[in-house]
Design a protein around this motif. Structure first.
Motif, PDB file in Angstrom:
ATOM      1  N   LEU A   1       1.073  -0.958   0.300  1.00 45.37           N
ATOM      2  CA  LEU A   1       0.081  -0.091   0.035  1.00 45.37           C
ATOM      3  C   LEU A   1       0.878   1.691   0.250  1.00 45.37           C
ATOM      4  O   LEU A   1       0.370   2.161  -1.013  1.00 45.37           O
ATOM      5  CB  LEU A   1      -0.343  -0.085   1.115  1.00 45.37           C
ATOM      6  CG  LEU A   1      -1.920  -1.053   1.012  1.00 45.37           C
ATOM      7  CD1 LEU A   1      -3.299  -1.163   2.252  1.00 45.37           C
ATOM      8  CD2 LEU A   1      -3.019  -0.687  -0.101  1.00 45.37           C
TER       9      LEU A   1
ATOM     10  N   ARG B   1       0.881   4.041  -2.496  1.00 48.52           N
ATOM     11  CA  ARG B   1       0.328   5.676  -3.098  1.00 48.52           C
ATOM     12  C   ARG B   1       1.510   6.472  -3.036  1.00 48.52           C
ATOM     13  O   ARG B   1       1.145   7.557  -3.382  1.00 48.52           O
ATOM     14  CB  ARG B   1       0.121   5.426  -0.744  1.00 48.52           C
ATOM     15  CG  ARG B   1      -0.215   7.064  -0.579  1.00 48.52           C
ATOM     16  CD  ARG B   1       0.085   7.058   0.926  1.00 48.52           C
ATOM     17  NE  ARG B   1      -1.116   8.603   1.604  1.00 48.52           N
ATOM     18  CZ  ARG B   1      -0.149   9.428   1.666  1.00 48.52           C
ATOM     19  NH1 ARG B   1       0.719   9.764   1.022  1.00 48.52           N
ATOM     20  NH2 ARG B   1      -0.402  10.471   1.756  1.00 48.52           N
ATOM     21  N   GLN B   2       2.739   6.572  -2.956  1.00 47.85           N
ATOM     22  CA  GLN B   2       3.563   6.599  -3.568  1.00 47.85           C
ATOM     23  C   GLN B   2       3.877   7.395  -4.706  1.00 47.85           C
ATOM     24  O   GLN B   2       3.997   8.043  -5.350  1.00 47.85           O
ATOM     25  CB  GLN B   2       5.509   6.308  -3.061  1.00 47.85           C
ATOM     26  CG  GLN B   2       6.709   6.772  -2.960  1.00 47.85           C
ATOM     27  CD  GLN B   2       7.924   6.483  -3.010  1.00 47.85           C
ATOM     28  OE1 GLN B   2       7.223   4.922  -2.605  1.00 47.85           O
ATOM     29  NE2 GLN B   2       8.763   6.677  -2.687  1.00 47.85           N
TER      30      GLN B   2
ATOM     31  N   ALA C   1       1.268   9.470  -5.428  1.00 47.39           N
ATOM     32  CA  ALA C   1       1.916  10.706  -5.687  1.00 47.39           C
ATOM     33  C   ALA C   1       2.389  11.864  -5.855  1.00 47.39           C
ATOM     34  O   ALA C   1       2.468  12.688  -6.618  1.00 47.39           O
ATOM     35  CB  ALA C   1       2.465  10.692  -3.909  1.00 47.39           C
TER      36      ALA C   1
END
Length: 75
Positions: free
Chosen positions: A52, A56-57, A60
């Motif tokens: 996760l 998420r990185q 972003a």
């Protein structure tokens, strides 16, 4: 695995002490099994958290790239 290694009883090492797993009472064996399951679940969830975090990185980075095309509000 050698024959002598195959005949060794399973050993529980806990807090620096070793115990013959086969000689433990059934309720303690059940506690050991429960801890093994808990450890496996923790490892699985830690792996999930890592996946996760990487996802998420990545999102972003994509957001950062796309926001370069948008004019931000003034400070």
């Amino acid at each position: 695995m050698t024959d002598s290694a195959a005949q060794q009883p399973p050993v529980l090492t806990f807090e620096g002490k070793r115990y013959d797993l086969n000689a433990l009472p059934d309720d303690l064996k059940e506690l050991v099994r429960g801890m093994q399951v808990a450890d496996a679940q923790l490892r699985m969830h830690e792996d999930t958290l890592r996946v996760l975090a990487v996802g998420r990185q990545s999102m972003a980075m994509q957001l950062n790239e796309r926001l370069k095309e948008v004019t931000p509000l003034p400070d």
